[in-house]
Enzyme design. Structure first.
Site, PDB file in Angstrom:
ATOM      1  N   LYS A 101      -3.144  -7.669  -9.269  1.00 46.70           N
ATOM      2  CA  LYS A 101      -1.644  -8.256  -8.840  1.00 46.70           C
ATOM      3  C   LYS A 101      -1.385  -9.260  -9.907  1.00 46.70           C
ATOM      4  O   LYS A 101      -0.121  -9.171 -10.491  1.00 46.70           O
ATOM      5  CB  LYS A 101      -2.002  -9.023  -7.445  1.00 46.70           C
ATOM      6  CG  LYS A 101      -1.744  -8.104  -6.573  1.00 46.70           C
ATOM      7  CD  LYS A 101      -1.522  -8.833  -5.287  1.00 46.70           C
ATOM      8  CE  LYS A 101      -2.785  -9.283  -4.610  1.00 46.70           C
ATOM      9  NZ  LYS A 101      -2.552  -9.922  -3.133  1.00 46.70           N
ATOM     10  N   GLU A 145      -3.239 -11.426   0.518  1.00 49.22           N
ATOM     11  CA  GLU A 145      -2.945 -12.643   0.092  1.00 49.22           C
ATOM     12  C   GLU A 145      -1.424 -12.527  -0.325  1.00 49.22           C
ATOM     13  O   GLU A 145      -1.107 -11.704  -1.259  1.00 49.22           O
ATOM     14  CB  GLU A 145      -3.874 -12.964  -1.106  1.00 49.22           C
ATOM     15  CG  GLU A 145      -3.766 -14.425  -1.445  1.00 49.22           C
ATOM     16  CD  GLU A 145      -4.299 -14.981  -2.774  1.00 49.22           C
ATOM     17  OE1 GLU A 145      -5.517 -14.312  -2.987  1.00 49.22           O
ATOM     18  OE2 GLU A 145      -4.059 -16.030  -2.962  1.00 49.22           O
ATOM     19  N   ARG A 185     -12.958   0.387  -3.824  1.00 48.69           N
ATOM     20  CA  ARG A 185     -11.278   0.183  -4.183  1.00 48.69           C
ATOM     21  C   ARG A 185     -10.874   1.456  -4.705  1.00 48.69           C
ATOM     22  O   ARG A 185     -11.521   2.179  -5.354  1.00 48.69           O
ATOM     23  CB  ARG A 185     -11.270  -1.110  -4.949  1.00 48.69           C
ATOM     24  CG  ARG A 185     -11.810  -1.077  -6.311  1.00 48.69           C
ATOM     25  CD  ARG A 185     -10.916  -2.169  -7.120  1.00 48.69           C
ATOM     26  NE  ARG A 185     -11.031  -3.491  -6.186  1.00 48.69           N
ATOM     27  CZ  ARG A 185     -10.089  -4.327  -6.115  1.00 48.69           C
ATOM     28  NH1 ARG A 185      -8.668  -4.102  -6.244  1.00 48.69           N
ATOM     29  NH2 ARG A 185     -10.181  -5.294  -5.197  1.00 48.69           N
TER      30      ARG A 185
HETATM   31  P1  ATP Z   1      -6.452  -9.234  -6.634  1.00 47.68           P
HETATM   32  O1  ATP Z   1      -5.531  -8.128  -7.287  1.00 47.68           O
HETATM   33  O2  ATP Z   1      -5.923 -10.408  -7.189  1.00 47.68           O
HETATM   34  O3  ATP Z   1      -7.734  -8.883  -6.986  1.00 47.68           O
HETATM   35  P2  ATP Z   1      -6.659  -8.062  -4.090  1.00 47.68           P
HETATM   36  O4  ATP Z   1      -6.162  -6.787  -4.747  1.00 47.68           O
HETATM   37  O5  ATP Z   1      -7.829  -8.305  -3.516  1.00 47.68           O
HETATM   38  O6  ATP Z   1      -6.323  -9.255  -5.116  1.00 47.68           O
HETATM   39  P3  ATP Z   1      -5.489  -8.860  -1.532  1.00 47.68           P
HETATM   40  O7  ATP Z   1      -4.145  -9.334  -1.100  1.00 47.68           O
HETATM   41  O8  ATP Z   1      -6.562  -9.990  -1.417  1.00 47.68           O
HETATM   42  O9  ATP Z   1      -5.321  -8.448  -3.119  1.00 47.68           O
HETATM   43  O10 ATP Z   1      -6.022  -7.534  -0.813  1.00 47.68           O
HETATM   44  C1  ATP Z   1      -5.801  -7.298   0.485  1.00 47.68           C
HETATM   45  C2  ATP Z   1      -6.774  -6.036   0.888  1.00 47.68           C
HETATM   46  O11 ATP Z   1      -6.446  -4.944  -0.021  1.00 47.68           O
HETATM   47  C3  ATP Z   1      -8.265  -6.545   0.933  1.00 47.68           C
HETATM   48  O12 ATP Z   1      -8.874  -6.039   2.031  1.00 47.68           O
HETATM   49  C4  ATP Z   1      -8.721  -5.771  -0.471  1.00 47.68           C
HETATM   50  O13 ATP Z   1      -9.890  -5.334  -0.173  1.00 47.68           O
HETATM   51  C5  ATP Z   1      -7.606  -4.644  -0.051  1.00 47.68           C
HETATM   52  N1  ATP Z   1      -7.493  -3.966  -1.588  1.00 47.68           N
HETATM   53  C6  ATP Z   1      -7.102  -4.537  -2.873  1.00 47.68           C
HETATM   54  N2  ATP Z   1      -6.803  -3.841  -3.718  1.00 47.68           N
HETATM   55  C7  ATP Z   1      -7.379  -2.514  -3.361  1.00 47.68           C
HETATM   56  C8  ATP Z   1      -7.616  -1.099  -3.878  1.00 47.68           C
HETATM   57  N3  ATP Z   1      -7.319  -1.117  -5.103  1.00 47.68           N
HETATM   58  N4  ATP Z   1      -8.199  -0.263  -3.254  1.00 47.68           N
HETATM   59  C9  ATP Z   1      -8.538  -0.340  -1.950  1.00 47.68           C
HETATM   60  N5  ATP Z   1      -8.324  -1.787  -1.257  1.00 47.68           N
HETATM   61  C10 ATP Z   1      -7.802  -2.480  -1.977  1.00 47.68           C
HETATM   62 MG    MG Z   2      -8.074 -10.365  -2.516  1.00 47.38          MG
END
Ligand code: ATP
Ligand code: MG
Length: 565
Positions: free
Chosen positions: A280, A42, A270
């Site tokens: 974020k 996003e 994650r």
């Molecule tokens: P937020 O921090 O608002 O929860 P988000 O980290 O999910 O948002 P996105 O931009 O939606 O942010 O993430 C993009 C992709 O990266 C998604 O497929 C998400 O699952 C993956 N992702 C995000 N954070 C992690 C993490 N800590 N470890 C592994 N994958 C991640």
């Molecule tokens: Mg997300």
């Protein structure tokens, strides 16, 4: 089939669970044996090390199985999204070494198709316009984990009325939050997400791509699976918290598409790192409240921060690989990330001598105006990197901590009447010290033994310590930024009551010193990386202009662990 051959078992063991699923799908001929993944950020912030993990996984699977990986911006919330983020995300993925080729997609490209599918759902009696606001619905209708929900009073609107109202929502006739489009599923489902989830909300907001064309925006759950379908994704990989969304993902596709092909969602744990914030929203807070200098502050766990700090793409990919793909949440020690960059730079980095806390050292018996060019090895791990010349003269700088006036027995560095070797140079002996009015040592006087020059092949007496140095007249001045962890707590989210995570910020996470570096560094450019002998890995910062600015990437050894023993 060969059973239990050593090669076979070895190979099976090293597959992670997603690779196992893919190999099974391929063996069964699913999806015409295609493997197609996507990375769906996003654009509401910069990418962090957790995203790097997901990028390595998604692009890595496509690479391994001769498939494709799309970049898809999940841009369904215009209020938080921005092109600045889109650009940074693309830069970071490319820097990590991955290529989405011509497959740069945006969920917003599918708004029209998603809208048409919403109409189909309404016509099939599978969606309705609800006038309850989200809060009222959540509080009074959705029920709880233990009790079923009850239907919204608007649930049984006629198809015609729903079509008309949805059309009016789209035309902008209602204010934000006054209506939503809901899927009509099951208000008694044990899975709360299946209790008539919202599919569309009203937001009178300009979108960074679609401008003011739309004022209704699809929810993540509605947009995601359908976008996967449009793009022909086979394995839609997301993090564990989405496992309860999977039934909704499948339900929506079931209602909408009539092909045999379906994308499938798989969840992995994650990445969580000790001493690190990964949300974020919180990273944005650090930037906005100026705890850090920006998204690319070298203390940030963002990819741009790590890059500026001196991390290489190889080190991050190595880290992602070491961490593996887990099915259960866990916390990885940030020391593994630091280990990854040490491993990589040990092989690659040019060695230099640099003194970060200088004290003057004068060699009394060395000729006043002489300069010698001494030979130094650029990288003992890689002979092909060759040698360089380091100027040596009567006045040098050494590290203050390499001298002790009254040393304990096991101190093998310089002290009154004791000898050490100057790296690549001579054995010296301390003969006296000069102090300022406050009693601080400002000059150390030594004599050198001309017979002990390094690299001359002469048989030489042994001394226990070797220290680094720079020639005072030749050294380059630099501002050296010594970074430490941004948070004091292993889990920065764990706080005293009434405080937020910023209360765990380490007040000493940045310590600026004025260093002296051997002249080799003079032509270095932003991003160039070095090992300063005995000290750590460093890189040239983009802030360098008149004066050189250097970032410490990591110390040579883990000073943190030592400090906290
Ligand atoms: P937020 O921090 O608002 O929860 P988000 O980290 O999910 O948002 P996105 O931009 O939606 O942010 O993430 C993009 C992709 O990266 C998604 O497929 C998400 O699952 C993956 N992702 C995000 N954070 C992690 C993490 N800590 N470890 C592994 N994958 C991640
Ligand atoms: Mg997300």
């Amino acid at each position: 089939m060969v059973k239990n051959s050593p090669d076979n078992t070895e190979k099976k063991k090293s597959l992670n669970f997603i690779q196992q699923i893919i190999e099974k799908d391929l063996a069964e001929g699913k999806n015409e044996k295609r493997v197609h993944t996507r990375f769906p950020p996003e654009p509401n912030g910069y990418l962090h090390i957790g995203h790097a993990k997901s990028i390595c996984l998604n692009f890595g699977l496509a690479e391994k199985y001769n498939g494709l990986c799309n970049l898809r911006f999940d841009d369904t919330n215009p209020l938080k999204e921005d092109v600045e983020y889109v650009d940074s995300i693309k830069e970071d993925i490319q820097w990590l070494g991955f290529d989405w080729e011509d497959r740069e997609y945006y969920a917003s490209d599918y708004f029209q198709q998603l809208y048409e599918w919403a109409i189909k759902l309404i016509m099939d009696g599978k969606a309705y316009v609800d006038d309850l606001d989200q809060e009222d619905f959540a509080k009074n209708y959705r029920g709880t984990v233990n009790t079923p929900g009850k239907p919204s009073p608007y649930r049984d609107r006629s198809i015609e009325e729903n079509l008309e109202l949805f059309e009016k929502m789209k035309k902008g006739e209602f204010p934000d939050g006054s209506k939503v489009l809901r899927a009509k599923i099951n208000m008694a489902s044990p899975n709360m997400l299946m209790r008539d989830p919202a599919l569309y909300r009203i937001k009178h907001a300009s979108h960074h791509r679609t401008g003011d064309k739309w004022c209704i925006y699809p929810m993540y759950d509605y947009a995601h699976g359908q976008s996967d379908y449009i793009e022909g994704i086979t394995h839609s990989i997301c993090t564990l918290e989405f496992d309860i969304h999977r039934p909704l993902y499948d339900w929506l596709l079931e209602q909408i598409v009539d092909t045999k092909y379906r994308p499938h969602q798989y969840e992995f744990a994650r990445l969580n790192l000790s001493y690190t914030i990964m949300s974020k929203r919180k990273l944005l807070q650090l930037v906005q409240e100026k705890y850090v200098s920006g998204w690319d502050d070298p203390r940030m766990p963002t990819i741009s921060g790590l890059r500026r700090r001196g991390y290489t793409p190889e080190s991050i990919r190595y880290f992602a690989d070491k961490v593996g793909v887990a099915k259960r949440d866990n916390v990885i020690d940030v020391a593994l990330l630091e280990h990854s960059i040490r491993e990589d730079l040990n092989k690659k980095a040019q060695r230099l001598m640099a003194v970060l806390d200088p004290v003057k050292l004068v060699i009394d018996n060395y000729p006043d105006s002489e300069t010698e060019e001494l030979e130094a090895v650029n990288n003992p791990e890689d002979e092909s990197m060759g040698k360089r010349k380091v100027p040596f003269s009567k006045e040098l700088y050494i590290e203050r901590k390499d001298f002790m006036e009254d040393p304990p027995r096991k101190f093998f560095r310089l002290a009154p009447d004791r000898e050490v070797r100057l790296r690549y140079a001579y054995i010296i002996k301390c003969v006296s010290v000069e102090k300022d009015d406050e009693g601080n040592i400002n000059t150390i006087h030594c004599t050198y033994d001309p017979e002990t020059k390094s690299g001359t092949g002469k048989a030489q007496r042994k001394v226990k310590g070797t220290i680094h140095w720079v020639s005072a007249d030749h050294a380059i001045d630099a501002e050296v930024r010594l970074y430490d962890r941004l948070f004091n707590n292993e889990d920065p989210n764990e706080t005293e009551e009434g405080k937020d995570f910023t209360s765990n910020i380490n007040p000493d996470s940045l310590n600026i010193v004025q260093g002296k570096i051997e002249p080799f560094i003079k032509d270095a450019e932003a991003g160039d990386k070095f090992q300063f002998e005995r000290t750590g890995y460093f890189c040239v910062d983009k802030d360098s202009s008149e004066k050189l600015v250097i970032n410490r990437t990591v110390p040579l050894r883990d000073s943190w662990a030592k400090k906290n023993q």
